[in-house]
Design a protein around this motif. Structure first.
Motif, PDB file in Angstrom:
ATOM      1  N   ASP A  74      43.177  52.387  39.653  1.00  0.00           N
ATOM      2  CA  ASP A  74      42.401  51.196  39.314  1.00  0.00           C
ATOM      3  C   ASP A  74      42.782  50.107  40.299  1.00  0.00           C
ATOM      4  N   LYS A  75      41.962  49.084  40.359  1.00  0.00           N
ATOM      5  CA  LYS A  75      42.300  47.894  41.144  1.00  0.00           C
ATOM      6  C   LYS A  75      42.678  46.798  40.151  1.00  0.00           C
ATOM      7  N   VAL A  76      43.808  46.142  40.387  1.00  0.00           N
ATOM      8  CA  VAL A  76      44.244  45.036  39.536  1.00  0.00           C
ATOM      9  C   VAL A  76      44.642  43.874  40.429  1.00  0.00           C
ATOM     10  N   LYS A  77      44.468  42.678  39.906  1.00  0.00           N
ATOM     11  CA  LYS A  77      44.819  41.488  40.661  1.00  0.00           C
ATOM     12  C   LYS A  77      46.117  40.900  40.106  1.00  0.00           C
ATOM     13  N   ILE A  78      47.058  40.663  40.996  1.00  0.00           N
ATOM     14  CA  ILE A  78      48.316  40.030  40.608  1.00  0.00           C
ATOM     15  C   ILE A  78      48.035  38.532  40.487  1.00  0.00           C
ATOM     16  N   ALA A 101      56.345  39.505  43.938  1.00  0.00           N
ATOM     17  CA  ALA A 101      56.304  38.118  44.399  1.00  0.00           C
ATOM     18  C   ALA A 101      55.471  37.948  45.673  1.00  0.00           C
ATOM     19  N   ASP A 102      55.513  38.915  46.573  1.00  0.00           N
ATOM     20  CA  ASP A 102      54.756  38.801  47.819  1.00  0.00           C
ATOM     21  C   ASP A 102      53.276  39.117  47.641  1.00  0.00           C
ATOM     22  N   CYS A 103      52.876  39.561  46.458  1.00  0.00           N
ATOM     23  CA  CYS A 103      51.483  39.948  46.225  1.00  0.00           C
ATOM     24  C   CYS A 103      50.751  38.985  45.294  1.00  0.00           C
ATOM     25  N   LYS A 104      51.284  37.801  45.086  1.00  0.00           N
ATOM     26  CA  LYS A 104      50.624  36.838  44.202  1.00  0.00           C
ATOM     27  C   LYS A 104      49.216  36.547  44.709  1.00  0.00           C
ATOM     28  N   GLU A 109      46.305  48.419  44.258  1.00  0.00           N
ATOM     29  CA  GLU A 109      45.911  49.660  43.586  1.00  0.00           C
ATOM     30  C   GLU A 109      46.953  49.977  42.527  1.00  0.00           C
ATOM     31  N   LYS A 110      46.483  50.342  41.350  1.00  0.00           N
ATOM     32  CA  LYS A 110      47.373  50.732  40.247  1.00  0.00           C
ATOM     33  C   LYS A 110      47.174  52.228  40.010  1.00  0.00           C
ATOM     34  N   TRP A 111      48.150  53.024  40.429  1.00  0.00           N
ATOM     35  CA  TRP A 111      48.104  54.467  40.259  1.00  0.00           C
ATOM     36  C   TRP A 111      48.892  54.855  39.010  1.00  0.00           C
ATOM     37  N   THR A 112      48.296  55.683  38.160  1.00  0.00           N
ATOM     38  CA  THR A 112      48.977  56.161  36.962  1.00  0.00           C
ATOM     39  C   THR A 112      48.995  57.686  36.969  1.00  0.00           C
ATOM     40  N   LEU A 113      50.149  58.247  36.625  1.00  0.00           N
ATOM     41  CA  LEU A 113      50.311  59.689  36.496  1.00  0.00           C
ATOM     42  C   LEU A 113      51.072  59.967  35.209  1.00  0.00           C
ATOM     43  N   LEU A 130      52.247  50.508  41.774  1.00  0.00           N
ATOM     44  CA  LEU A 130      51.352  49.508  42.343  1.00  0.00           C
ATOM     45  C   LEU A 130      51.497  49.564  43.858  1.00  0.00           C
ATOM     46  N   VAL A 131      50.365  49.694  44.563  1.00  0.00           N
ATOM     47  CA  VAL A 131      50.366  49.893  46.008  1.00  0.00           C
ATOM     48  C   VAL A 131      49.504  48.823  46.667  1.00  0.00           C
TER      49      VAL A 131
END
Length: 183
Positions: A74-78, A101-104, A109-113, A130-131
Motif C-alpha cells: 500500500d502507499k501511506v503518507k507519513i 523522521a526523515d520521511c515526514k 510503500e507499506k509492505w506487509t507479509l 516501510l520503504v
C-alpha cells in the motif's frame, strides 16, 4: 613531511609521477593486506529493497519467517506534524534501527507479509516494512484484527525467552541418566 624542490619542469613532473606511483603502491598493498577480512559489527549495512524476496530476507535476517504468498503493498503518507501517538509509533519503529523522521510529509510503500510463527487462530501477525526510494525506513509487527503494533527487538527477545523457557522445561521433564540403576 617531505619537501621536494626541483627547478626543471621535466624533473618536477618525474618527481610527481614517482610520488603518485608510491602512493598507488601503498594503496594496493593495503588492499591486498586487508582483502577478505570482514567489516566490524558496527559498520552500517545499506539495504536495498527491490523485490518481495528482499523484504522476506530483511525479516528473516531479524529472526522472523514470513509467507511470501501473503505479500501486499500500500502507499501511506507519513504525517508532516507528529502528535504524541505517532511519536510513540516512531519509537517502536526505532527498535529496528530505522526512523521515520526523515520521511515526514512523504509517501512511502507499506509492505506487509504474514508471519505464521506468531499468528494464532484468532490473530494474524504481519511483518510490516516501510520503504522509501528502495530503502527501508521503518519496520514493525502488526496484529490483526486488534491493530496492536510491536517492535522487532521486543518481540524477538520475547520469542527467545519463550524458547529458553521451553528448553528448560523439556530438560527438567526428561529423566536423568543418574536415576537409572547401574549394574
Amino acid at each position: 613531511m617531505f619537501l621536494f624542490t626541483v627547478t626543471k619542469p621535466g624533473l618536477r613532473q618525474t618527481g610527481a609521477l614517482a610520488l603518485c606511483a608510491a602512493c598507488l603502491c601503498g594503496t594496493v598493498a593495503a588492499a591486498v593486506r586487508f582483502a577478505g577480512q570482514s567489516l566490524p559489527a558496527s559498520a552500517a549495512v545499506q539495504t536495498v529493497i527491490e523485490t518481495t524476496q528482499d523484504i522476506a530476507d530483511y525479516f528473516t535476517g531479524r529472526g522472523f519467517d514470513t509467507d511470501l504468498s501473503s505479500a501486499a503493498v500500500d502507499k501511506v503518507k507519513i504525517p508532516r506534524k507528529w502528535d504524541d501517538s505517532f511519536a510513540a509509533f516512531d519509537g517502536i519503529v526505532q527498535e529496528s534501527g530505522l526512523s521515520l523522521a526523515d520521511c515526514k510529509g512523504k509517501t512511502v510503500e507499506k509492505w506487509t507479509l504474514l508471519c505464521p510463527e506468531l499468528s494464532t487462530e484468532t490473530n494474524d501477525t504481519y511483518c510490516v516494512l516501510l520503504v522509501y526510494k528502495a530503502r527501508p525506513v521503518g519496520a514493525y509487527l502488526l496484529q490483526k484484527p486488534g491493530g496492536e503494533v510491536s517492535g522487532l527487538v521486543t518481540t524477538a527477545e520475547t520469542m527467545a525467552d519463550a524458547a529458553r523457557e521451553e528448553a528448560v522445561q523439556e530438560t527438567a521433564a526428561a529423566p536423568e541418566a543418574a536415576d537409572f540403576p547401574t549394574d
